[in-house]
Design an enzyme around this catalytic site. Structure first.
Site, PDB file in Angstrom:
ATOM      1  N   ASP A 124       0.805  -1.217   0.000  1.00 30.22           N
ATOM      2  CA  ASP A 124       0.000   0.000   0.000  1.00 30.22           C
ATOM      3  C   ASP A 124       0.841   1.272   0.000  1.00 30.22           C
ATOM      4  OD1 ASP A 124       0.905  -0.571   2.569  1.00 30.22           O
ATOM      5  OD2 ASP A 124      -1.078  -0.851   3.416  1.00 30.22           O
ATOM      6  N   ASP A 158      -8.093  -2.532  13.836  1.00 29.96           N
ATOM      7  CA  ASP A 158      -9.459  -2.791  13.380  1.00 29.96           C
ATOM      8  C   ASP A 158      -9.517  -4.034  12.483  1.00 29.96           C
ATOM      9  OD1 ASP A 158      -8.163  -1.876  11.135  1.00 29.96           O
ATOM     10  OD2 ASP A 158      -9.516  -0.184  10.764  1.00 29.96           O
ATOM     11  N   HIS A 212      -7.545  -4.512   9.787  1.00 32.10           N
ATOM     12  CA  HIS A 212      -7.173  -4.298   8.386  1.00 32.10           C
ATOM     13  C   HIS A 212      -5.888  -5.042   8.021  1.00 32.10           C
ATOM     14  CE1 HIS A 212      -4.940  -0.378   9.654  1.00 32.10           C
ATOM     15  NE2 HIS A 212      -4.016  -1.226   9.285  1.00 32.10           N
ATOM     16  N   GLU A 218      -9.843  -1.757   4.958  1.00 30.98           N
ATOM     17  CA  GLU A 218     -10.515  -1.455   6.212  1.00 30.98           C
ATOM     18  C   GLU A 218     -11.790  -2.304   6.340  1.00 30.98           C
ATOM     19  OE1 GLU A 218      -8.963   0.157   8.316  1.00 30.98           O
ATOM     20  OE2 GLU A 218      -8.221   2.106   7.667  1.00 30.98           O
TER      21      GLU A 218
HETATM   22  C1  F6R Z   1       1.370  -1.509   6.106  1.00 28.50           C
HETATM   23  C2  F6R Z   1       0.129  -2.251   6.207  1.00 28.50           C
HETATM   24  C3  F6R Z   1      -0.718  -2.200   7.450  1.00 28.50           C
HETATM   25  C4  F6R Z   1       0.076  -2.519   8.720  1.00 28.50           C
HETATM   26  C5  F6R Z   1      -0.822  -2.379   9.941  1.00 28.50           C
HETATM   27  C6  F6R Z   1      -0.055  -2.612  11.233  1.00 28.50           C
HETATM   28  O1  F6R Z   1       1.936  -1.674   4.827  1.00 28.50           O
HETATM   29  O2  F6R Z   1      -0.226  -2.872   5.266  1.00 28.50           O
HETATM   30  O3  F6R Z   1      -1.778  -3.109   7.298  1.00 28.50           O
HETATM   31  O4  F6R Z   1       0.595  -3.807   8.633  1.00 28.50           O
HETATM   32  O5  F6R Z   1      -1.407  -1.112   9.981  1.00 28.50           O
HETATM   33  O6  F6R Z   1       0.887  -1.594  11.405  1.00 28.50           O
HETATM   34  P1  F6R Z   1       1.968  -1.664  12.565  1.00 28.50           P
HETATM   35  O7  F6R Z   1       2.886  -2.778  12.242  1.00 28.50           O
HETATM   36  O8  F6R Z   1       2.662  -0.324  12.514  1.00 28.50           O
HETATM   37  O9  F6R Z   1       1.210  -1.888  13.832  1.00 28.50           O
END
Ligand code: F6R
Length: 243
Positions: free
Chosen positions: A70, A139, A141, A146
């Site tokens: 992403d 959440d 994701h 989302e």
């Molecule tokens: C980032 C991504 C997100 C993260 C998620 C957890 O490329 O795809 O889904 O993996 O937001 O983020 P952290 O590891 O910072 O808790």
């Protein structure tokens, strides 16, 4: 918990080391493999391991191709908080990967729909993703998919939830600077990967880990879709496992 292999280790560093073992094995088995990569705090111990192992001559990235999950909409590749820059600073600049073999959705695409189609086409042209790395949001994701009423199939744009913007504001000066929208691979893009490794660390992820993998599959918890994938390894620390 479905067919997912869950491995619980002591610390986030242990999680990074085991994940690096899996990446090392994958690259040894297939030097031209296609990796799906993630940003965020969770993969940092893994990326430190991959850099160290590359410098030690244990892993050769010269023929590896990568696709990131992403990118924030509207951020230039060199913006301090862009995911392209994150990848450069935490991995790509320190290993022998060829720049043209790394792919991150273009946050500045003038025609996002064309960019999404091209991203999917490039993944297919490379033969699909061999090993996909994931983290998880509070959440549920994965990527920036989302919670919603369906599982988005392909790369697309999303409106970030308030919870995700709040969680990610730690990287920005203020909440106002956190982009409202992002581009992400779809849940379908992720599910098409041959193997998936999801890393989950920290006490604050214990509740979502349980909801995603011990409760019924629902698009309101996007990560729960992984219960339907045939080859998922979930590596977590004790805090996230709730023990
Ligand atoms: C980032 C991504 C997100 C993260 C998620 C957890 O490329 O795809 O889904 O993996 O937001 O983020 P952290 O590891 O910072 O808790």
């Amino acid at each position: 918990m479905s067919g997912i292999k869950m491995i619980t280790l002591e610390t986030p560093e242990d999680v990074g080391r085991l994940a690096a073992d899996i990446f090392e094995l994958e690259i040894h088995a297939k030097p031209t493999c296609v990796l799906g990569l993630a940003t965020g705090s969770t993969p940092l111990p893994l990326y430190r391991q991959l850099v160290a192992r590359n410098k030690a001559g244990r892993i050769d990235f010269s023929r590896v191709r990568t696709f990131n999950l992403d990118e924030y909409e509207g951020l230039a590749p060199d913006h301090e908080q862009s995911y392209r820059r994150f990848m450069q600073e935490n991995l790509f600049d320190h290993i022998n990967i060829r720049p043209e073999n790394t792919h991150v959705p273009d946050g500045l695409a003038s025609d996002p729909q064309a960019m999404f189609a091209e991203y999917e086409r490039q993944i297919s042209e490379c033969g699909g993703i061999d090993l996909q790395l994931l983290g998880i949001g509070h959440d549920g994701h994965i990527g920036f998919n989302e919670p919603g009423d369906f599982f988005p199939p392909l790369t697309h744009d999303v409106v970030l939830t308030e919870q995700t913007r709040q969680a990610n504001k730690r990287f920005f000066q203020s909440i106002d600077e956190v982009p409202l929208r992002a581009y992400t691979m779809g849940v379908g893009t992720v599910m098409a990967a041959r193997k998936i490794v999801i890393l989950i660390t920290g006490k604050d992820k214990a509740d979502i880990l349980r909801r995603a993998f011990s409760e019924p599959v629902t698009p309101h918890v996007p990560a729960s879709a992984l219960q339907f994938h045939h080859d998922v390894t979930l590596i977590c620390d004790r805090a996230a496992a709730g023990i």
